[in-house]
Design an enzyme around this catalytic site. Structure first.
Site, PDB file in Angstrom:
ATOM      1  CG  HIS A 202      -1.830  -1.187   1.255  1.00  0.00           C
ATOM      2  ND1 HIS A 202      -3.085  -1.158   0.711  1.00  0.00           N
ATOM      3  CD2 HIS A 202      -1.649  -2.450   1.719  1.00  0.00           C
ATOM      4  CE1 HIS A 202      -3.654  -2.352   0.852  1.00  0.00           C
ATOM      5  NE2 HIS A 202      -2.803  -3.150   1.456  1.00  0.00           N
TER       6      HIS A 202
ATOM      7  CG  ASN B 123      -9.149  -7.692   7.999  1.00  0.00           C
ATOM      8  OD1 ASN B 123      -9.333  -8.844   8.407  1.00  0.00           O
ATOM      9  ND2 ASN B 123      -9.992  -7.085   7.193  1.00  0.00           N
TER      10      ASN B 123
ATOM     11  CG  ASP C 210      -1.550  -6.557   3.705  1.00  0.00           C
ATOM     12  OD1 ASP C 210      -1.773  -5.499   3.074  1.00  0.00           O
ATOM     13  OD2 ASP C 210      -2.418  -7.135   4.392  1.00  0.00           O
TER      14      ASP C 210
ATOM     15  CG  HIS D 261      -2.525   2.680   9.195  1.00  0.00           C
ATOM     16  ND1 HIS D 261      -3.485   3.147   8.311  1.00  0.00           N
ATOM     17  CD2 HIS D 261      -2.624   1.331   9.174  1.00  0.00           C
ATOM     18  CE1 HIS D 261      -4.130   2.112   7.796  1.00  0.00           C
ATOM     19  NE2 HIS D 261      -3.632   1.000   8.289  1.00  0.00           N
TER      20      HIS D 261
END
Lengths: 443, 306
Positions: free
Chosen positions: A78, A294, A321, A325
């Site tokens: 991400h 998750n 993954d 944040h």
């Protein structure tokens, strides 16, 4: 520019190479690989009989005592740009990637706006070309707006550079639409990456369901929430003959289902992430939001099953993954904190523990982190990547297995400091990453 | 002496600490029986009730307990605060601390919030109920009441009946009563008792009659109306039929068994009025004891060395 990587222990499962040798790089491509018992690569001639272009153009990297691997490919990253630049940008994310030994990252489409059309894809590719330190390959959504209602324009996104499609973070709950996605994507030979979660079963859950979730008073997600969707998607792959890749496998049951499917010959591949084989749900104790992810961290038996799945080939890929944040977002109520682990800079070190434990050989590890992602994403043709064959992109990761590094969350290169591995001591960190001939080095 | 500056849960307390709180509470109960019910023990201290969930009885009990100790107390209720303007939990708590709070008494719908605040604040954090995790002062007042009525806790058979899954009262009671040496049975529909909970050393019954046989204490839990029709049980009528505490069912318990309820009660749903108002009900005494226990907690936390 010419680069000569000398005397390194080269591991390239695509050519069955596992031995000391040299690699010659010219103009961002692999020119030649020579291992023991073969002579040193012939340096190419430049200019009328003037040798090979003068010393200024030759860069020699002494890799004696180091492992030299094809550049790692992370097929689940991400990068947060566009839209969430306060969490990560293409620039900071790719900086973290090369620091972690990755020369290619595939960025998930849950940006703002979501990558559901060719113009967003084009933006990412352009931005990555300007500011990225390594190759960025976008993953487009399966459904418009990630809403699970109608198919997005996969063809247009594919033409612009998307290498796979996924409604990252969400399953396509409508089985008919998932069937169509697996069918339609066959036209472009791209995989559909599925986030497997039965949302009705996992609703409100924030960690693995078990005694620990009960005693912490946190709502649990049963392992079956993943398994049910894995089984559905395998069934649909079998029905359609579509190319299914299952993201972040985290449970014992899912490993079993995928193993059985592969035995039956279903065209399915799967990935897991370092946190699913390195730590259990126990990391959540004390309401540690950095361990909120998750799918959730599993029980010990899940960790064991994931390792076995990696060992026997059921799980093809280790992906990060990487989900950075902002610190304020993790410093909240456990229920409210977003899920995710900043993983690019710890993935290789954590995976190296599998080599130490004898679960994987280093060559098998390279398969999971470079060759198999390249195969799944068709990168052995374009690029090529994931290999050190002559003509491939000069993507190389050089690691020092003797050096130990203590992970300090606050010092991660990524903007996301959210790691449950703060304070861990890891081995096998990259000392040099070469991305398309660009060299990044660390002490 | 208590070891930590905060009361986060019963899980975090040792048996010695639980007994210390109960013994100290006995002293404060004497004070509450006097004509002048106030002591100067914690004069000059400030307690702030930081409640993110509606509550009348627990908040009032803490407020009165603080006042009985001569501590100034402020109620910081959420709809009036800047939380509705988007202020983060940590910022709200730091603001409250900056007002000079020595005790921050917190209730929050998310489990683990007191733990998060305890790490960030110098003030003593007292958990007044977090999500479905714990409600430690309720369990302490329940243990106090049982000890007072039965003379002991060790060896008793204690049944907790109702919605265990969503009950922080049940969780705290399980930890405290098992630490204190009693045998805990849980009774309720399988949808409201997590199957893993047997790992805490309790015995689970889904049949009310079987579960009540020979128990010394019956602790009823409030059934929340909003669980109805959400797949936990079809209707309150059916719930009452199977798990409501009626005189017939209560007669299966020991002859001298007592009935408890943390309140507020749903008469006719989990408990009949005959039982709630009957001679073996200690429900109102629980409320009185709550004051003594909360005074003891504040008093002991004030004495913790920083």
């Amino acid at each position: 520019m010419i680069i000569l990587v000398k005397n390194g222990h080269i591991i390239d499962p695509s050519q069955g190479i596992d031995g000391v040798g040299d690699i010659l790089i010219e103009d961002g491509k692999i020119k030649e690989v020579r291992t023991q018992n073969t002579p040193t690569p012939t340096l190419p001639h430049r200019g009328g009989g003037q040798g090979w272009g003068g010393d200024s153009e030759l860069r020699t990297i002494d890799a004696k005592g180091l492992y030299v691997l094809p550049g790692l490919i992370d097929m689940h990253t991400h990068l947060r740009e566009p839209g969430f630049e306060y969490k990560e940008t293409i620039n900071t994310g790719t900086t973290a990637a090369v620091r972690g030994g990755f020369t290619t990252v595939c960025c998930m489409p849950n940006t703002y706006p979501v990558n559901d059309n060719a113009s967003v894809t084009e933006f990412i590719i352009r931005k990555a070309a300007q500011e990225g330190l390594c190759t960025v390959l976008p993953i487009g959504v399966i459904t418009k707006g990630q809403k699970g209602e109608e198919l997005a324009e996969m063809g247009a996104m594919r033409d612009e550079g998307c290498v796979a499609f996924s409604d990252d973070g969400y399953p396509v709950t409508n089985s008919l639409l998932m069937r169509r996605a697996l069918e339609y994507s066959k036209a472009f030979s791209v995989p559909i990456i599925s986030h497997c979660e039965d949302l009705t079963l996992s609703e409100g859950g924030v960690m693995n369901e078990g005694l620990l979730s009960v005693t912490l008073g946190l709502k649990g997600i049963p392992a079956e929430a993943e398994m049910i969707m894995v089984y559905r998607d395998i069934s649909l792959a079998e029905l359609t003959g579509g190319r299914l890749h299952i993201a972040h496998v985290s449970t014992e049951g899912s490993v079993r289902l995928i193993r059985d499917a592969k035995k039956r010959g279903v065209d399915v591949t799967a990935e897991t992430c370092p946190h699913y084989f390195s730590i259990t749900e126990d990391a959540v104790t004390g309401y540690n939001t950095n361990a909120k992810v998750n799918p959730p961290l599993g029980a010990k038996r899940d960790v064991e099953a994931i390792k076995e799945g990696l060992r026997d080939g059921t799980i093809d890929v280790i992906a990060t993954d990487h989900a950075p944040h902002h610190i304020d977002e993790k410093l909240q109520e456990f229920d409210k904190a977003p899920s995710g682990i900043s993983g690019l800079e710890t993935a290789l070190g954590l995976s190296m523990k599998l080599v130490d434990e004898g679960i994987l050989t280093i060559s098998q590890l390279v398969e999971k982190m470079a060759l198999n992602p390249a195969r799944i994403l068709n990168l052995l043709v374009t690029g090529p990547k994931g290999t050190l064959k002559p003509g491939a992109d000069a993507d190389i990761t050089i690691i020092d297995m003797k050096k130990e590094v203590k992970i300090e969350a606050a010092k991660l290169t990524s903007k996301g400091k959210n790691t449950p591995f703060d304070g861990w001591v890891l081995k096998g960190m990259p000392v040099v990453t070469i991305s398309k001939g660009r060299i990044y080095e660390w002490q | 002496m208590l070891k930590k500056k905060d009361l986060l849960g019963i899980k975090e307390l040792s048996l010695e600490e639980i007994n210390l709180i109960l013994d100290t509470a006995a002293g404060f109960k004497d004070v509450l029986g006097r004509d002048i019910k106030k002591v100067p023990t914690l004069r000059g201290k400030t307690a702030i009730n930081l409640f993110f969930e509606p509550s009348t009885r627990t908040r009032t009990s803490f407020e009165l307990a603080a006042k009985r100790l001569s501590t100034d107390v402020i109620n910081f209720s959420v709809p009036m605060s800047s939380v509705v303007k988007g202020e983060s939990l940590i910022d709200t708590a730091l603001t409250v601390q900056a007002l000079g709070a020595d005790f921050i008494i917190i209730r929050h719908p998310s489990s683990g919030v007191p733990h998060l605040l305890a790490k960030k604040l110098r003030a003593s954090v007292i958990n007044a109920g977090d999500g479905t995790n714990e409600h430690p002062t309720q369990a302490l007042l329940d243990a106090f009441t049982i000890r007072e009525k039965k003379g002991r806790i060790e060896g008793l058979e204690i049944a907790i009946v109702g919605d265990i899954t969503h009950s922080r009262v049940a969780k705290s009671n399980i930890y405290s009563l098992t630490k204190l040496g009693s045998k805990v049975r849980l009774i309720g529909p399988p949808t409201l008792i997590p199957k893993e909970i047997e790992g805490t050393g309790v015995t689970v019954f889904h049949n009310m009659e079987e579960g009540l046989k020979g128990v010394d204490v019956v602790m009823m839990l409030r059934i929340q109306m909003e669980r109805q029709g959400k797949g936990f049980f079809p209707s309150t009528e059916e719930y009452f039929k199977n798990w409501g505490l009626t005189p017939e069912r209560f007669s299966l318990a020991k002859e001298d068994a007592i009935v408890m309820h943390p309140g507020p009660m749903n008469r006719g749903i989990e408990i009949t009025s005959e039982i709630a108002d009957g001679p073996r009900s200690v429900i109102l005494e629980q409320v009185t004891n709550g004051l003594a226990v909360r005074m003891a907690v504040m008093y002991l936390l004030a004495g913790v060395r920083r």
